[in-house]
Scaffold this motif. Structure first.
Motif, PDB file in Angstrom:
ATOM      1  N   ALA A  40       5.650  13.036 -19.468  1.00 10.72           N
ATOM      2  CA  ALA A  40       4.542  12.178 -19.890  1.00 10.72           C
ATOM      3  C   ALA A  40       3.690  11.844 -18.669  1.00 10.72           C
ATOM      4  CB  ALA A  40       5.075  10.905 -20.532  1.00 10.72           C
ATOM      5  N   ASN A  41       2.540  12.522 -18.542  1.00 11.06           N
ATOM      6  CA  ASN A  41       1.673  12.259 -17.398  1.00 11.06           C
ATOM      7  C   ASN A  41       0.207  12.127 -17.805  1.00 11.06           C
ATOM      8  OD1 ASN A  41       1.300  14.898 -18.100  1.00 11.06           O
ATOM      9  ND2 ASN A  41       1.352  15.710 -16.035  1.00 11.06           N
ATOM     10  N   ARG A  42      -0.050  11.983 -19.090  1.00 11.01           N
ATOM     11  CA  ARG A  42      -1.421  11.792 -19.562  1.00 11.01           C
ATOM     12  C   ARG A  42      -1.434  10.799 -20.713  1.00 11.01           C
ATOM     13  NH1 ARG A  42      -5.456  13.158 -23.048  1.00 11.01           N
ATOM     14  NH2 ARG A  42      -7.498  13.609 -22.109  1.00 11.01           N
ATOM     15  N   ALA A  43      -2.335   9.818 -20.634  1.00 11.18           N
ATOM     16  CA  ALA A  43      -2.478   8.805 -21.668  1.00 11.18           C
ATOM     17  C   ALA A  43      -3.918   8.818 -22.168  1.00 11.18           C
ATOM     18  CB  ALA A  43      -2.116   7.425 -21.133  1.00 11.18           C
ATOM     19  N   PRO A  44      -4.144   9.046 -23.458  1.00 11.02           N
ATOM     20  CA  PRO A  44      -5.514   9.069 -23.985  1.00 11.02           C
ATOM     21  C   PRO A  44      -6.298   7.793 -23.694  1.00 11.02           C
ATOM     22  CG  PRO A  44      -3.987   9.980 -25.592  1.00 11.02           C
ATOM     23  CD  PRO A  44      -3.160   9.413 -24.490  1.00 11.02           C
ATOM     24  N   ALA A  45      -5.639   6.646 -23.758  1.00 12.93           N
ATOM     25  CA  ALA A  45      -6.345   5.379 -23.501  1.00 12.93           C
ATOM     26  C   ALA A  45      -6.846   5.308 -22.063  1.00 12.93           C
ATOM     27  CB  ALA A  45      -5.432   4.200 -23.807  1.00 12.93           C
ATOM     28  N   ALA A  92     -10.304  -1.748  -9.973  1.00 10.08           N
ATOM     29  CA  ALA A  92      -9.593  -1.003 -11.012  1.00 10.08           C
ATOM     30  C   ALA A  92     -10.190   0.395 -11.056  1.00 10.08           C
ATOM     31  CB  ALA A  92      -9.722  -1.689 -12.373  1.00 10.08           C
ATOM     32  N   GLU A  93      -9.357   1.359 -11.391  1.00  9.55           N
ATOM     33  CA  GLU A  93      -9.811   2.747 -11.346  1.00  9.55           C
ATOM     34  C   GLU A  93      -9.047   3.582 -12.356  1.00  9.55           C
ATOM     35  OE1 GLU A  93     -10.957   5.179  -7.555  1.00  9.55           O
ATOM     36  OE2 GLU A  93      -8.809   5.514  -7.914  1.00  9.55           O
ATOM     37  N   ARG A  94      -9.711   4.578 -12.899  1.00 14.50           N
ATOM     38  CA  ARG A  94      -9.016   5.544 -13.719  1.00 14.50           C
ATOM     39  C   ARG A  94      -9.547   6.937 -13.392  1.00 14.50           C
ATOM     40  NH1 ARG A  94     -12.712   8.588 -15.711  1.00 14.50           N
ATOM     41  NH2 ARG A  94     -14.122   7.841 -17.341  1.00 14.50           N
ATOM     42  N   ALA A  95      -8.654   7.904 -13.447  1.00 12.04           N
ATOM     43  CA  ALA A  95      -9.009   9.302 -13.212  1.00 12.04           C
ATOM     44  C   ALA A  95      -8.391  10.138 -14.318  1.00 12.04           C
ATOM     45  CB  ALA A  95      -8.520   9.770 -11.844  1.00 12.04           C
ATOM     46  N   LEU A  99      -4.554   9.047 -14.304  1.00 13.23           N
ATOM     47  CA  LEU A  99      -4.029   8.083 -13.345  1.00 13.23           C
ATOM     48  C   LEU A  99      -4.907   6.843 -13.416  1.00 13.23           C
ATOM     49  CD1 LEU A  99      -1.974   7.508 -11.083  1.00 13.23           C
ATOM     50  CD2 LEU A  99      -3.665   8.386  -9.455  1.00 13.23           C
ATOM     51  N   ALA A 100      -4.295   5.700 -13.620  1.00  9.79           N
ATOM     52  CA  ALA A 100      -5.034   4.437 -13.718  1.00  9.79           C
ATOM     53  C   ALA A 100      -4.339   3.396 -12.854  1.00  9.79           C
ATOM     54  CB  ALA A 100      -5.111   3.961 -15.167  1.00  9.79           C
ATOM     55  N   ALA A 103      -0.980  -1.405  -8.353  1.00  8.93           N
ATOM     56  CA  ALA A 103      -0.071  -0.761  -9.306  1.00  8.93           C
ATOM     57  C   ALA A 103      -0.814   0.409  -9.914  1.00  8.93           C
ATOM     58  CB  ALA A 103       0.361  -1.746 -10.395  1.00  8.93           C
ATOM     59  N   ALA A 104      -0.104   1.526 -10.116  1.00 13.25           N
ATOM     60  CA  ALA A 104      -0.743   2.721 -10.656  1.00 13.25           C
ATOM     61  C   ALA A 104       0.255   3.508 -11.483  1.00 13.25           C
ATOM     62  CB  ALA A 104      -1.306   3.588  -9.529  1.00 13.25           C
ATOM     63  N   GLY A 105      -0.250   4.230 -12.450  1.00  9.81           N
ATOM     64  CA  GLY A 105       0.562   5.081 -13.302  1.00  9.81           C
ATOM     65  C   GLY A 105      -0.339   5.895 -14.209  1.00  9.81           C
ATOM     66  N   SER A 106       0.258   6.677 -15.082  1.00  7.37           N
ATOM     67  CA  SER A 106      -0.542   7.515 -15.967  1.00  7.37           C
ATOM     68  C   SER A 106      -1.187   6.717 -17.089  1.00  7.37           C
ATOM     69  CB  SER A 106       0.332   8.626 -16.562  1.00  7.37           C
ATOM     70  OG  SER A 106       1.358   8.071 -17.371  1.00  7.37           O
ATOM     71  N   THR A 107      -0.672   5.522 -17.365  1.00  9.76           N
ATOM     72  CA  THR A 107      -1.244   4.663 -18.398  1.00  9.76           C
ATOM     73  C   THR A 107      -1.975   3.490 -17.757  1.00  9.76           C
ATOM     74  OG1 THR A 107       0.779   3.341 -18.556  1.00  9.76           O
ATOM     75  CG2 THR A 107       0.616   5.260 -19.990  1.00  9.76           C
ATOM     76  N   LEU A 108      -2.784   2.801 -18.540  1.00  8.96           N
ATOM     77  CA  LEU A 108      -3.467   1.615 -18.034  1.00  8.96           C
ATOM     78  C   LEU A 108      -2.448   0.529 -17.691  1.00  8.96           C
ATOM     79  CD1 LEU A 108      -6.407   1.437 -20.590  1.00  8.96           C
ATOM     80  CD2 LEU A 108      -6.579   2.063 -18.170  1.00  8.96           C
ATOM     81  N   PRO A 109      -2.633  -0.189 -16.587  1.00  8.46           N
ATOM     82  CA  PRO A 109      -1.680  -1.244 -16.214  1.00  8.46           C
ATOM     83  C   PRO A 109      -1.546  -2.295 -17.314  1.00  8.46           C
ATOM     84  CG  PRO A 109      -3.164  -0.766 -14.400  1.00  8.46           C
ATOM     85  CD  PRO A 109      -3.706  -0.044 -15.594  1.00  8.46           C
ATOM     86  N   ALA A 110      -0.307  -2.655 -17.608  1.00  7.74           N
ATOM     87  CA  ALA A 110      -0.048  -3.695 -18.602  1.00  7.74           C
ATOM     88  C   ALA A 110      -0.195  -5.072 -17.965  1.00  7.74           C
ATOM     89  CB  ALA A 110       1.356  -3.531 -19.181  1.00  7.74           C
ATOM     90  N   LEU A 111      -0.269  -6.099 -18.818  1.00  8.02           N
ATOM     91  CA  LEU A 111      -0.391  -7.468 -18.317  1.00  8.02           C
ATOM     92  C   LEU A 111       0.803  -7.838 -17.445  1.00  8.02           C
ATOM     93  CD1 LEU A 111      -1.889 -10.153 -18.268  1.00  8.02           C
ATOM     94  CD2 LEU A 111      -0.708 -10.770 -20.396  1.00  8.02           C
TER      95      LEU A 111
END
Length: 280
Positions: free
Chosen positions: A97-102, A133-136, A156-157, A178-186
């Motif tokens: 799991a390395n891609r999140a549509p959101a 904040a950043e997303r790629a 990567l967000a 903090a970074a990961g393939s999904t948007l950072p959670a609260l």
């Protein structure tokens, strides 16, 4: 593009591989003065490696001129290091799991909400704060002359901040992210805020007249990463190829304290470096 490259190289080299990377990045930053800055970039880069007459050459381009890329790679191989290029054969790709549509669809409004949420958690009088904040989102395609042709999408967000306490005698500025393939959670944003409060807290002891002969030092995970940088350098393939890695000839020997454990899992879900194949 990778298929066209390899087709054009047929019969001219003993081995070759190509990586095509496409990236779309959107970044938002809120300055300490409150100004918001937004930037975006889109790129496509192709890396080509060829093996010819026992030598290896590399070239890269952000354009579409296949002939120029091949010519530069061949010229590099003519004077490149002597090395046989062994390439992997086709094989099924593992699931990761390395891609999140959101994350891929996140726009300026989404990034602003993330940055603003972190800023609100950190705001106090006597602080200078910058948040971002950043997303790629992108894709990677890999091909070689042994028949490999594989690709995958990746996102990567992340969100982060630099916080500085204003006034004499305070802790130095701290940087968290903090970074990961999904948007950072609260919960991740709350964790970053708690880390800032811990690092900027006043010292337990205002002054120490005399220090004991020995001190126990506890290192948090970010500090441990700094100490591991020489190890990371020693583990690179290029250092092994040059024969300059301090780990050379140490297979089977204990070279570090047994309390140190180190693992490399490229299939860990959602991590920034997780990938189904090695395209380095």
């Amino acid at each position: 593009m990778s298929g066209a490259l390899l087709a054009a190289l047929a019969g001219r080299v003993q081995a070759a591989d190509a990586v095509v990377k496409v990236d779309d990045t959107l970044s938002l930053a809120i300055a300490p003065e409150g100004d918001t800055r937004v930037s975006s970039s889109r790129s496509r880069t192709c890396h080509l490696r060829v093996g010819r007459e026992g030598r290896v050459g590399h070239a890269a381009t952000a354009g579409d001129d296949v002939g120029d890329l091949i010519g530069r790679a061949m010229a590099a191989a003519a004077s490149g290091g002597e090395l046989e290029l062994f390439l992997p054969a086709p094989a099924p790709l593992p699931a990761v799991a390395n891609r999140a549509p959101a994350a891929a669809a996140a726009d300026v409004a989404v990034l602003h909400a993330l940055a603003r949420t972190l800023l609100e958690r950190l705001q106090q009088s006597g602080r200078r704060i910058e948040v971002w904040a950043e997303r790629a989102a992108g894709s990677i395609e890999v091909a070689n002359t042994r028949g490999v042709l594989a690709g995958y999408g990746v996102t990567l967000a992340g969100v982060g901040a630099v916080v500085e306490s204003i006034g004499a005698g305070w802790a130095p500025p701290c940087r968290v992210h903090a970074a990961g393939s999904t948007l950072p959670a609260l919960s991740e944003i709350e964790r970053l805020a708690a880390e800032v409060e811990r690092r900027l807290a006043p010292p337990i002891l205002e002054s120490v007249r005399t220090l004991p002969a020995t001190l126990t030092v506890c290192l948090a995970p970010p500090a441990v990463l700094t100490f591991l940088r020489p190890l990371r350098a020693a583990l690179t393939g290029y250092e092994a190829w040059l024969g300059s890695s301090p780990l050379r000839g140490k297979l089977g020997e204990r070279v570090f304290d047994e309390k140190l454990s180190l693992s490399d899992d490229p299939l860990a879900p959602g991590r920034p470096g997780s990938r189904p194949l090695d395209d380095d």
